[in-house]
Design an enzyme around this catalytic site. Structure first.
Site, PDB file in Angstrom:
ATOM      1  CB  SER A 108      -0.906   0.010   1.240  1.00 37.24           C
ATOM      2  OG  SER A 108      -1.495   1.275   1.420  1.00 37.24           O
ATOM      3  CB  SER A 109       0.580   4.512  -1.706  1.00 35.58           C
ATOM      4  OG  SER A 109      -0.745   4.843  -1.331  1.00 35.58           O
ATOM      5  CB  CYS A 110      -0.462   3.944   3.883  1.00 27.00           C
ATOM      6  SG  CYS A 110      -0.494   2.196   4.314  1.00 27.00           S
ATOM      7  CE1 TYR A 137      -3.622  -2.825   5.315  1.00 26.94           C
ATOM      8  CE2 TYR A 137      -2.944  -0.782   4.251  1.00 26.94           C
ATOM      9  CZ  TYR A 137      -3.416  -2.078   4.164  1.00 26.94           C
ATOM     10  OH  TYR A 137      -3.664  -2.630   2.927  1.00 26.94           O
ATOM     11  CE  LYS A 141      -1.107  -4.538   3.056  1.00 29.75           C
ATOM     12  NZ  LYS A 141      -1.305  -5.780   2.286  1.00 29.75           N
ATOM     13  CG  HIS A 180     -10.230   2.458   1.674  1.00 27.81           C
ATOM     14  ND1 HIS A 180     -10.386   1.086   1.633  1.00 27.81           N
ATOM     15  CD2 HIS A 180      -9.081   2.682   2.369  1.00 27.81           C
ATOM     16  CE1 HIS A 180      -9.378   0.502   2.264  1.00 27.81           C
ATOM     17  NE2 HIS A 180      -8.582   1.441   2.729  1.00 27.81           N
TER      18      HIS A 180
END
Length: 312
Positions: A108-110, A137, A141, A180
């Protein structure tokens, strides 16, 4: 991947996993393995190991994860960290122990620092503090992609990772507690249209930017990367353009046919100001998105209407 290869899609009922499953079927892959959470609990190490020993998949797409929007990420960070750590650790280790030819982990880009330069290059990982609203989260990841990297480094396995920008599409979470941004806005604008409300409230200021990619496009990129990449570094998968939340809200409003006003609640969290991924490495491999945001939003809305009918 060979057309008759045994391919396991972990998380096939979710948005990303179901898109990968559809893409593989469309491309003629005929030996696909899927298990629901009720059939296989990936947070259980013994169950996961027994599954791999019995089924012996040759390729694995690791799309299974506990996911959710800002609100539930802030409320349950321990769940998002622990459950995702368990899922990915069990699958990655079982894949190694059972001689899986190749595994792809979906991140994920987070994972990127909240103050990183834009667009987000792969090498920016671990260069600064994370966005606190979804840190649990993000840490999980990061651990997953590093685990793939280290298994490749230590054991020589072909385990790779991809990092998508914000995804939306079929089988997304539209419920208030877990949605989301895109599914949340689709639900709000749709309900406002049905109830003839004069305005729709959107979280934040509307000024932050988000890059969106339709999940079926992402799935096509994943299958392409699986066939064309085996490097150590993970690969960003993005649309190549981002939009403000206000612009996205206006696009969704138009798709749904809502005629009221959009108002913003700046007391609500909105996450990172911008998180557009740099997809140069992906594009150099030979893949680029081929559909517009508007087309993806229209398809997603039509799916949502069917989903709502089935609930009644």
């Amino acid at each position: 991947m060979e057309q008759d290869a045994k391919i396991y899609i972990a998380g096939h009922s979710g948005m990303a996993g179901s898109a990968i499953l559809r893409n593989l079927k469309e491309k003629g892959y005929c030996n696909l393995i899927c298990r629901t959470h009720q059939e296989l609990d990936l947070t259980n190490q013994r169950e996961t190991e027994q599954f791999f020993k019995k089924e012996k998949p040759e390729y694995v797409f690791l799309a299974a994860a506990l996911v959710g929007g800002i609100a539930i990420n802030k409320e349950k960070p321990a769940d998002f960290l622990m459950k995702n750590l368990l899922i990915q650790s069990h699958v990655i280790d079982s894949a190694y122990r059972n001689q899986v030819k190749k595994l792809m982990f979906l991140g994920s880009s987070c994972i990127y620092p909240k103050d990183a330069k834009q667009p987000l290059k792969e090498e920016y990982l671990l260069s600064g503090a994370l966005e606190p609203t979804n840190e649990g989260y993000a840490v999980a990841k990061i651990a997953g992609l590093k685990l793939c990297e280290y298994y490749k480094q230590q054991y020589g396995v072909d385990f790779i990772s991809v990092m998508p920008c914000n995804l939306y599409g079929y089988f997304d979470h539209f419920e208030e507690e877990t949605a989301h941004m895109v599914p949340s806005l689709i639900r709000r604008f749709h309900q406002a249209k049905i109830q003839k409300k004069e305005e729709v409230t959107v979280w934040g200021t509307g000024k932050v930017y988000r890059e969106l990619l339709f999940a079926d496009e992402f799935a096509d990129a994943c299958v392409y990367v699986m066939d064309h990449y085996s490097g150590k570094e993970f690969i960003n998968i993005g649309y190549g353009q981002d939009f403000t939340i206000l612009e996205i809200a206006k696009m969704i409003k138009k798709v749904i046919g809502y005629t009221g006003n959009i108002v913003f609640d700046s007391s609500k969290p909105e996450g990172m100001y911008r998180k557009m991924v740099d997809s140069a490495k992906l594009y150099q491999l030979g893949w680029k998105p081929h559909s517009s945001i508007e087309e993806g939003l229209e398809k997603t809305y039509q799916w949502y209407l069917t989903y709502e009918k089935q609930k009644k």
